[in-house]
Each structure stands twice: as C-alpha cells, then as structure tokens.
Design a protein around this motif. Structure first.
Motif, PDB file in Angstrom:
ATOM      1  N   SER A 156       7.086  10.819  -2.319  1.00 22.76           N
ATOM      2  CA  SER A 156       8.206  11.734  -2.064  1.00 22.76           C
ATOM      3  C   SER A 156       9.382  11.445  -3.009  1.00 22.76           C
TER       4      SER A 156
ATOM      5  N   MET B  17       3.278   7.386   0.775  1.00 18.25           N
ATOM      6  CA  MET B  17       4.001   8.610   1.135  1.00 18.25           C
ATOM      7  C   MET B  17       5.467   8.525   0.722  1.00 18.25           C
ATOM      8  N   THR B  18       6.077   7.369   0.945  1.00 16.57           N
ATOM      9  CA  THR B  18       7.480   7.189   0.574  1.00 16.57           C
ATOM     10  C   THR B  18       7.660   7.273  -0.942  1.00 16.57           C
TER      11      THR B  18
ATOM     12  N   ILE C 153      -2.956   0.732   6.083  1.00 15.40           N
ATOM     13  CA  ILE C 153      -1.760   1.174   6.804  1.00 15.40           C
ATOM     14  C   ILE C 153      -0.520   0.988   5.938  1.00 15.40           C
ATOM     15  N   GLU C 154      -0.409  -0.188   5.322  1.00 14.77           N
ATOM     16  CA  GLU C 154       0.747  -0.474   4.467  1.00 14.77           C
ATOM     17  C   GLU C 154       0.828   0.500   3.304  1.00 14.77           C
TER      18      GLU C 154
ATOM     19  N   CYS D 188      -0.525   3.412   2.936  1.00 15.26           N
ATOM     20  CA  CYS D 188      -0.316   4.794   3.360  1.00 15.26           C
ATOM     21  C   CYS D 188       1.180   5.083   3.505  1.00 15.26           C
ATOM     22  N   VAL D 189       1.883   4.198   4.186  1.00 16.62           N
ATOM     23  CA  VAL D 189       3.324   4.379   4.372  1.00 16.62           C
ATOM     24  C   VAL D 189       4.052   4.277   3.036  1.00 16.62           C
ATOM     25  N   LEU D 190       3.740   3.242   2.259  1.00 18.33           N
ATOM     26  CA  LEU D 190       4.386   3.080   0.954  1.00 18.33           C
ATOM     27  C   LEU D 190       4.059   4.234   0.016  1.00 18.33           C
TER      28      LEU D 190
END
Length: 143
Positions: free
Chosen positions: A40, A36-37, A29-30, A32-34
């Motif tokens: 980008s 994507m950020t 989860i961690e 995945c968010v990191l």
C-alpha cells in the motif's frame, strides 16, 4: 528480515520438519501483514503497477531463496553439531537484533516520545524461557 527469516526456516526444517513448518506458518502471517502494508505504501508512491509488483515480490523471493540455502546448509551441517548450532545461533541472534533494534525501537518511538525500556526485556525473557523449557524437556526425555 526476509533473508534472515528464510534462512532460519530452512535451518529449522533441516533440524526437524515440524519446526520448519511452525516457523514458516509464523512467517506467512508476518509477511502477509508486512506485505499488505508495504504494497500500500508502494502503491501510493509509484505510478506503475509493474514496478509495485516487482518490488513487492522481492521479499518473498528472497525468503524462498534464503530458505532453500538454509535447508541445504543445514542438511550438510546437521552432521557436525557444533557447526549446525553455530548456524542456528547466528540466525536467531540476527533475528533478535532485527526485532529489538529495528521494530521495537520504532514501536517505542511511536509511544508519544516515551521510552518503554521493558519491551526489549520481555523479548529476551521470552526467548530465555523457551530455551530453558526446551533444555528441561530434553533432559526429561533423556532420563
């Protein structure tokens, strides 16, 4: 962060596979968010998609290698409890340092210049509660 997370996941899996799976789920989860950020941000700064992919894949590869190293060291060190506890303590302290000194400081600086000192306090209280409950459950199971 990926190195420490992977190492701790590997050590946890060596202790009990259940703990390793729980930590790896949280890391998914961690990351995945990191990821994507971070991707980008890279995409906005780099023109080559190949460079973006090469840099973006570095953290998962590092985490995988660190996890394998942690599991290998943990499976050997588990036979010597003081060494194994030392590895776990080192990894947890590194992770807490990263969270309190990097992420929480940055989050506090983004609060309109206000310093929110109690956020770090809650992190350490949470860790204390988890460790305390774990030791109490171990004592109850021993009886």
């Amino acid at each position: 962060d990926a190195l420490v997370d992977g190492f701790l996941i590997g050590l946890s899996y060596a202790a009990t596979p259940h703990a390793g799976f729980i930590l790896s789920g949280a890391a998914v989860i961690e990351m995945c968010v990191l990821g994507m950020t971070f991707t980008s941000i890279l995409r906005g700064n780099l023109s080559s998609i190949g460079k973006v992919l090469a840099i973006a894949w570095a953290a998962p590869v590092i985490m995988l290698c660190a996890g394998a190293t942690g599991a290998a060291l943990g499976s050997v060190a588990v036979e010597t409890p003081p060494v194994f506890i030392g590895f776990i303590a080192f990894a947890v302290v590194c992770l807490l340092f990263l969270v309190t000194q990097e992420l929480l400081i940055e989050a506090m600086e983004n609060q309109n210049g206000e310093q929110i000192w109690w956020i770090s306090l809650f992190v350490f209280i949470g860790v204390f509660i988890v460790l305390f409950l774990e030791s109490m459950l171990a004592m109850l199971e021993a009886e």
